[in-house]
Design an enzyme around this catalytic site. Structure first.
Site, PDB file in Angstrom:
ATOM      1  N   THR A  94       0.876  -1.182   0.000  1.00 50.59           N
ATOM      2  CA  THR A  94       0.000   0.000   0.000  1.00 50.59           C
ATOM      3  C   THR A  94       0.903   1.219   0.000  1.00 50.59           C
ATOM      4  O   THR A  94       1.633   1.451   0.977  1.00 50.59           O
ATOM      5  CB  THR A  94      -0.877   0.028   1.266  1.00 50.59           C
ATOM      6  N   LYS A 169      -7.545   1.692  -3.228  1.00 52.16           N
ATOM      7  CA  LYS A 169      -7.202   1.238  -1.873  1.00 52.16           C
ATOM      8  C   LYS A 169      -7.289   2.399  -0.870  1.00 52.16           C
ATOM      9  O   LYS A 169      -7.861   2.283   0.216  1.00 52.16           O
ATOM     10  CB  LYS A 169      -5.784   0.658  -1.902  1.00 52.16           C
ATOM     11  N   LYS A 244      -1.463   4.938   8.770  1.00 51.92           N
ATOM     12  CA  LYS A 244      -0.653   5.045   7.538  1.00 51.92           C
ATOM     13  C   LYS A 244      -1.569   5.299   6.334  1.00 51.92           C
ATOM     14  O   LYS A 244      -1.329   6.193   5.525  1.00 51.92           O
ATOM     15  CB  LYS A 244       0.139   3.741   7.334  1.00 51.92           C
TER      16      LYS A 244
HETATM   17  P1  NAD Z   1       5.988  -6.011   7.253  1.00 49.90           P
HETATM   18  O1  NAD Z   1       6.767  -4.914   7.882  1.00 49.90           O
HETATM   19  O2  NAD Z   1       5.604  -7.200   8.065  1.00 49.90           O
HETATM   20  O3  NAD Z   1       6.787  -6.556   5.946  1.00 49.90           O
HETATM   21  C1  NAD Z   1       7.558  -5.762   5.090  1.00 49.90           C
HETATM   22  C2  NAD Z   1       8.837  -6.542   4.801  1.00 49.90           C
HETATM   23  O4  NAD Z   1       9.604  -5.831   3.827  1.00 49.90           O
HETATM   24  C3  NAD Z   1       9.746  -6.676   6.043  1.00 49.90           C
HETATM   25  O5  NAD Z   1       9.953  -8.062   6.310  1.00 49.90           O
HETATM   26  C4  NAD Z   1      11.034  -5.958   5.644  1.00 49.90           C
HETATM   27  O6  NAD Z   1      12.194  -6.582   6.156  1.00 49.90           O
HETATM   28  C5  NAD Z   1      10.966  -6.057   4.134  1.00 49.90           C
HETATM   29  N1  NAD Z   1      11.796  -5.090   3.429  1.00 49.90           N
HETATM   30  C6  NAD Z   1      11.864  -3.744   3.616  1.00 49.90           C
HETATM   31  N2  NAD Z   1      12.720  -3.194   2.728  1.00 49.90           N
HETATM   32  C7  NAD Z   1      13.176  -4.211   1.958  1.00 49.90           C
HETATM   33  C8  NAD Z   1      14.089  -4.281   0.865  1.00 49.90           C
HETATM   34  N3  NAD Z   1      14.705  -3.209   0.396  1.00 49.90           N
HETATM   35  N4  NAD Z   1      14.356  -5.505   0.322  1.00 49.90           N
HETATM   36  C9  NAD Z   1      13.742  -6.619   0.808  1.00 49.90           C
HETATM   37  N5  NAD Z   1      12.877  -6.612   1.844  1.00 49.90           N
HETATM   38  C10 NAD Z   1      12.605  -5.428   2.411  1.00 49.90           C
HETATM   39  O7  NAD Z   1       4.694  -5.315   6.616  1.00 49.90           O
HETATM   40  P2  NAD Z   1       3.343  -6.050   6.113  1.00 49.90           P
HETATM   41  O8  NAD Z   1       2.338  -6.040   7.206  1.00 49.90           O
HETATM   42  O9  NAD Z   1       3.709  -7.310   5.422  1.00 49.90           O
HETATM   43  O10 NAD Z   1       2.847  -4.974   5.041  1.00 49.90           O
HETATM   44  C11 NAD Z   1       3.404  -4.890   3.738  1.00 49.90           C
HETATM   45  C12 NAD Z   1       2.567  -3.934   2.925  1.00 49.90           C
HETATM   46  O11 NAD Z   1       1.220  -4.408   2.860  1.00 49.90           O
HETATM   47  C13 NAD Z   1       2.497  -2.515   3.519  1.00 49.90           C
HETATM   48  O12 NAD Z   1       2.537  -1.595   2.463  1.00 49.90           O
HETATM   49  C14 NAD Z   1       1.154  -2.499   4.225  1.00 49.90           C
HETATM   50  O13 NAD Z   1       0.593  -1.209   4.329  1.00 49.90           O
HETATM   51  C15 NAD Z   1       0.329  -3.395   3.302  1.00 49.90           C
HETATM   52  N6  NAD Z   1      -0.824  -4.039   3.954  1.00 49.90           N
HETATM   53  C16 NAD Z   1      -0.694  -4.612   5.178  1.00 49.90           C
HETATM   54  C17 NAD Z   1      -1.804  -5.217   5.748  1.00 49.90           C
HETATM   55  C18 NAD Z   1      -1.701  -5.888   7.109  1.00 49.90           C
HETATM   56  O14 NAD Z   1      -2.751  -6.216   7.685  1.00 49.90           O
HETATM   57  N7  NAD Z   1      -0.491  -6.145   7.632  1.00 49.90           N
HETATM   58  C19 NAD Z   1      -3.044  -5.238   5.075  1.00 49.90           C
HETATM   59  C20 NAD Z   1      -3.127  -4.671   3.795  1.00 49.90           C
HETATM   60  C21 NAD Z   1      -2.000  -4.069   3.243  1.00 49.90           C
END
Ligand code: NAD
Length: 295
Positions: A94, A169, A244
């Site tokens: 997102t 979204k 966010k």
């Molecule tokens: P998270 O922090 O658990 O996962 C993100 C991952 O990206 C981390 O493991 C981090 O180490 C990795 N990362 C960061 N920079 C990187 C790079 N340069 N190379 C490789 N890996 C890298 O977050 P999440 O909850 O999985 O959310 C991910 C996305 O999905 C976000 O944009 C969030 O807004 C969206 N989202 C989350 C949810 C939810 O319920 N968690 C729901 C809908 C959308």
């Protein structure tokens, strides 16, 4: 034949999404900066790589699932120099609409197809492969990406051209943030009027007040046994993530000149709630903040 997929960002969402691709029979190579995410991915059958460049070698589809727009632009910038032309690049994070559009431009300059495909459904939907994908990009990119997305979700909605998935979204989640704040205010007003939670739920969940924030994620314990209110507001959808997305809506409103007074007010509520240290709770726990306010 199924395509080989590289998955960059194997966190709370990306980890289970990549695992579902493996279950569906795709060969998946993955990379994440964080050791716990790498460890879990390996246990789920993903071939772990040491760098992004290594992960994308020989694949035809790349998926990113990263925290924010600057992460996506930095990774897609690197990818544009490494992946072969004709590769399909999909971002499921997102992020803000401007960064999404810029990432499409990066992909196009490298001769790649691209989609922005943010999701709704949270970590439960990511694990159960029941996510909804909101997709922006060209139709030919989507027809190639559809089998990959369908292995991770239940619905794929084509919202329009580059950035339209992120736009949908952000608008959807602004509705969610506002309606949850409104439902919380109504329950608190009901309490002050001597109305039981169950009575208000029975009326509002079947009347014109009906919405997801009341019928599925009801912010008071009791009426909906599966809602986070029944488990001390463990998320669910964390208030920090709601904040966010509300901030993204307000950035977009500012850059387009859209009037979103309710969105701005709800954003301020989630901001103050987060500052009080509640960002890790389900966003419906904002009812406790609303209840304790005097005006
Ligand atoms: P998270 O922090 O658990 O996962 C993100 C991952 O990206 C981390 O493991 C981090 O180490 C990795 N990362 C960061 N920079 C990187 C790079 N340069 N190379 C490789 N890996 C890298 O977050 P999440 O909850 O999985 O959310 C991910 C996305 O999905 C976000 O944009 C969030 O807004 C969206 N989202 C989350 C949810 C939810 O319920 N968690 C729901 C809908 C959308």
């Amino acid at each position: 034949m199924l395509e080989t997929v590289a998955f960059i960002g194997l966190g709370n969402m990306g980890g289970p999404m990549a695992a579902n691709l493996v279950k569906a029979g795709f060969a998946v190579k993955g990379f994440d900066l964080a050791e716990p995410a790498r460890f879990a991915a390996k246990a789920n059958g993903i071939t772990l790589c040491d760098t992004t460049a290594q992960a994308v070698g020989g694949v035809s589809v790349v998926i990113t699932m990263l925290p924010a727009g600057h992460h996506v632009l930095s990774v897609w910038g690197e990818l544009a120099e490494t992946v072969g032309s004709g590769t399909l690049m999909i971002d499921c994070s997102t992020i803000d609409v401007d960064s999404a559009r810029k990432s499409h431009v990066l992909a196009g300059a490298a001769g790649c197809l691209s989609l922005d495909a943010p999701v709704s459904g949270g970590t439960t939907g990511a694990s159960a492969a029941t996510l909804t994908f909101m997709v922006g990009g060209e139709a030919d990119a989507l027809s190639r990406g559809r089998p990959v997305l369908e292995a991770m979700g239940r619905r794929v909605v084509h919202c329009g051209s580059a950035g339209a998935g992120q736009a949908a979204k952000i608008c959807n989640n602004m509705i969610l943030g506002i309606t949850m704040a409104g439902v919380c205010e109504a329950f608190v007003l009901g309490e002050k009027l001597g109305l039981s939670h169950q009575a208000l739920f029975d009326v509002a969940s079947t009347s014109s007040g009906q919405c997801w924030a009341i019928s599925t994620n009801c912010p008071v314990p009791g009426p909906v046994p599966t809602s986070p209110a029944n488990r001390d507001y463990k998320p669910g959808f964390a208030a920090a993530l709601m904040l966010k997305d509300m901030r993204l809506s307000q950035e977009a409103a500012k850059s387009t000149g859209a009037a979103t007074a309710l969105g701005a007010h709800a954003t301020e509520l989630y901001e103050r709630f987060d500052q009080l240290g509640h960002g890790g709770e389900d966003f419906s726990s904002i009812i406790n903040f609303v209840r304790n306010r005097t005006s």
